[in-house]
Design a protein around this motif. Structure first.
Motif, PDB file in Angstrom:
ATOM      1  N   CYS A 168       1.081  -1.256  -0.023  1.00 37.93           N
ATOM      2  CA  CYS A 168      -0.008  -0.047   0.055  1.00 37.93           C
ATOM      3  C   CYS A 168       0.728   1.170  -0.304  1.00 37.93           C
ATOM      4  O   CYS A 168       1.962   1.243   0.919  1.00 37.93           O
ATOM      5  CB  CYS A 168      -0.944  -0.013   1.110  1.00 37.93           C
ATOM      6  SG  CYS A 168      -1.732   1.612   1.483  1.00 37.93           S
ATOM      7  N   CYS A 224       0.336   3.080   3.714  1.00 40.75           N
ATOM      8  CA  CYS A 224       0.770   2.629   5.124  1.00 40.75           C
ATOM      9  C   CYS A 224       1.661   1.635   4.928  1.00 40.75           C
ATOM     10  O   CYS A 224       2.356   1.207   5.750  1.00 40.75           O
ATOM     11  CB  CYS A 224      -0.611   2.088   5.827  1.00 40.75           C
ATOM     12  SG  CYS A 224      -1.340   0.626   5.036  1.00 40.75           S
ATOM     13  N   VAL A 275       1.441  -1.489   4.201  1.00 39.51           N
ATOM     14  CA  VAL A 275       1.094  -2.896   4.447  1.00 39.51           C
ATOM     15  C   VAL A 275       1.208  -3.753   3.273  1.00 39.51           C
ATOM     16  O   VAL A 275       1.021  -3.322   1.946  1.00 39.51           O
ATOM     17  CB  VAL A 275      -0.427  -2.813   5.174  1.00 39.51           C
ATOM     18  CG1 VAL A 275      -1.305  -2.807   3.753  1.00 39.51           C
ATOM     19  CG2 VAL A 275      -0.530  -4.131   6.176  1.00 39.51           C
ATOM     20  N   CYS A 323      -4.602   0.451   0.140  1.00 37.92           N
ATOM     21  CA  CYS A 323      -5.122  -0.888   0.741  1.00 37.92           C
ATOM     22  C   CYS A 323      -6.453  -0.373   0.986  1.00 37.92           C
ATOM     23  O   CYS A 323      -6.913   0.886   1.147  1.00 37.92           O
ATOM     24  CB  CYS A 323      -4.488  -1.330   1.831  1.00 37.92           C
ATOM     25  SG  CYS A 323      -4.373  -0.336   3.362  1.00 37.92           S
TER      26      CYS A 323
END
Ligand SMILES: [Zn+2]
Ligand SMILES: [Zn+2]
Ligand SMILES: [Zn+2]
Length: 586
Positions: free
Chosen positions: A466, A469, A471, A491
């Motif tokens: 993402c 962030c 992730v 995401c």
């Protein structure tokens, strides 16, 4: 049983309402009688009216009504300042129109036994909280009068009139009306150099009323409901039928309560470790979401136990403090919530965020201990309490912390029952240990498969993580920016927060739906976000909420207001008005 508990909570929240009627010169009799008449006229159920009518021990001699005795005892435990005040009354003065001392003028930063004050005393005017206009403290202890109290009673009457007797609806009404009304109005004579003149009487400012009626009512309800659930689980004979006795209710050396702390760890990194693309809006939505996560977790614990928000002592900044019953039922709920929340956080955010939960058992003496620890000596304890202090000190068998001679948790000898400051210290230590072994109790982690996601918009060049962030293992990316800009691949969580961030300045209402209910944000005046076990809809107006789902919301919230019929969400005002801050517009 749930209705009985709910009535007890309402009764506790309203038991001293007669005090403002007295000060307004309305009704007749003592404050319990005036309060009961007032509630009866507003059509409150008899059970609640009677709890208010009979909440003084002088009227409960020989009574066997468990709930009346519980309320009377909780009232006592929630006014720890009372014995000292009663002592002062003999030499002091009772002044019904004295204003509430600003507690910040008593802030003492030294940790010794005797606090030292700055000497700058200020006071709040008696009036309800309405709209954006907050009462400001002033240095003049100006007496309020019957007139102010009459206005207060009028506005309270209006707010209570059509309200169903539900603790969650009652709490905001009382908070809005009684936050600046002193709970007790006795003045102690000045000693030791500090004095404030009130109608010619030289009063000790450090002992002027600094506890609001709202806070007193709220803690009374918190203690009463925790005591109720403790006695219910213990199953004393007759309790289910509503019977008990003073000997049972007044056992202040039993560990009936749990002081529970919650702490979301990883907050700082979670908020700030995002890419600079779209960072500002991202930050606001992320801190809002974290605030909601804290509130949501605290509410889940409370609701599963059929308690009310009165048991939430504090909630904000990623932390909360609750007062629960010391029951197997409560410990089980804490275990369930911890597992549910941490699995949910792990599935969405990996190891970034973690909920630490800890608790410390308390006995009733702890509520009375704040001031006698403060005084630090046995002769400082008013006579009626001495026997009880000694009993808790020498004879407590049920509370590991109150015993005095050995305390495994504090790791040192404490020659006195546990006090609230001791309990907070122990709780912080426990939460610190918990944070140190994050996720250690979740050994059956599902391994995450490594796979590359795709973009909903069909971009060929999809990142591995993402772009907001970072992730990994995102299955479907969405563009978290307006269509004409370079795509930011986000995401699902960051995409939701991006939409929420754009709406935040206009959000007034929030609705909570259980997980699995179909909710849709149809217009740009509403945005969805998820929390463990629930979906929230944030909206600019109520119509958006009505249109978003066929199901009724579980709970309705209003931001930074005490509007009747809603649960207030008091959240720092970082949600600025877009008109005032042009750079915030998308
Ligand atoms: Zn009271
Ligand atoms: Zn794309
Ligand atoms: Zn993300």
């Amino acid at each position: 049983m749930e209705e009985r508990l709910s009535n007890l909570i309402c009764g506790a929240l309203l038991h001293d309402i007669g005090k403002i009627l007295y000060r307004a010169g309305e009704g007749r009799g003592n404050h319990a009688e005036r309060g009961a008449d007032f509630l009866r006229a507003l059509n409150f159920p008899d059970g609640i009216v009677n709890l208010c009518r009979f909440h003084h021990d002088s009227e409960l001699r020989g009574s066997r009504s468990a709930d009346h005795l519980i309320l009377c005892e909780s009232d006592w435990l929630s006014s720890a300042e009372r014995p000292e005040k009663e002592e002062a009354e003999e030499r002091g003065r009772w002044e019904p129109y004295v204003p509430l001392l600003n507690p910040f003028s008593k802030l003492s930063l030294n940790h010794s036994e005797e606090p030292s004050y700055t000497g700058e005393w200020s006071f709040f005017p008696v009036r309800p909280l309405e709209g954006e206009d907050l009462p400001f403290p002033s240095a003049d202890p100006k007496l309020s009068g019957e007139e102010e109290y009459r206005k207060l009673v009028e506005s309270l009457k209006g707010r209570l009139e059509s309200l169903p007797p539900n603790p969650e609806l009652l709490l905001p009404v009382l908070e809005g009306s009684l936050s600046f009304v002193p709970s007790e109005t006795r003045l102690a004579p000045a000693e030791g150099g500090m004095e404030v003149s009130v109608r010619g009487f030289k009063a000790d400012p450090a002992r002027m009323p600094d506890i609001s009626l709202f806070d007193h009512l709220k803690t009374t309800a918190a203690i009463a409901s925790a005591m109720f659930l403790y006695l219910l689980e213990r199953g004393d004979e007759g309790f289910e039928e509503g019977l008990s006795s003073w000997d049972v209710i007044r056992r202040r050396d039993e560990a009936r309560y749990l002081l529970v702390g919650g702490d979301i760890s990883g907050v700082q990194r979670f908020i700030y470790t995002i890419s600079s693309k779209g960072a500002l809006k991202g930050l606001r939505a992320r801190s809002f979401w974290l605030e909601m996560l804290t509130q949501h977790v605290a509410a889940q614990i409370i609701e599963r136990l059929h308690l009310s928000s009165a048991n939430i002592i504090f909630c904000g900044g990623g932390r909360f403090l609750l007062l629960l019953p010391n029951t197997e039922g409560a410990r089980e709920v804490l275990r369930q919530i911890k597992t549910l929340v941490n699995r949910w956080l792990y599935d969405r955010h990996g190891l970034r965020l973690y909920l630490a939960l800890g608790f410390v058992p308390l006995c009733g003496m702890a509520f009375l201990s704040s001031w006698w620890k403060w005084r630090g000596r046995r002769d400082g304890i008013p006579r009626p309490l001495r026997a009880e202090v000694e009993r808790a000190f020498y004879q407590c068998d049920s509370c590991e912390f109150a015993r005095g001679e050995s305390c495994s948790l504090l790791g040192e000898l404490k020659p006195r029952p546990l006090t609230i400051p001791d309990a907070l210290e122990a709780l912080n230590r426990r939460l610190g240990e918990e944070k140190g072994k994050k996720f250690a109790d979740m050994l059956d982690f599902r391994p995450r498969e490594q796979e590359r996601g795709r973009c909903e918009q069909g971009c060929e060049d999809v990142p591995f993580e993402c772009q907001i962030c970072h992730v990994e293992n995102v299955k479907i990316f969405r563009h978290a920016n307006p269509p004409d800009a370079d795509p930011i691949h986000a995401c699902p969580f960051c995409f939701q927060l991006w939409k929420l961030g754009r709406l935040l300045p206009r959000v007034r209402f929030l609705a909570r739906f259980p997980e699995g209910v179909e909710v849709s944000a149809s217009s740009d005046k509403a945005a969805l976000f998820e929390l463990p076990g629930a979906v929230y809809l944030a909206a600019a107006d109520l119509r958006e909420i009505e249109e978003a789902a066929r199901a009724k919301p579980e709970a309705l919230f209003v931001l930074n207001s005490f509007e009747p019929g809603f649960r207030p969400l008091l959240i720092a005002n970082y949600i600025v008005d877009p008109e005032e801050s042009p750079d915030f517009k998308s």
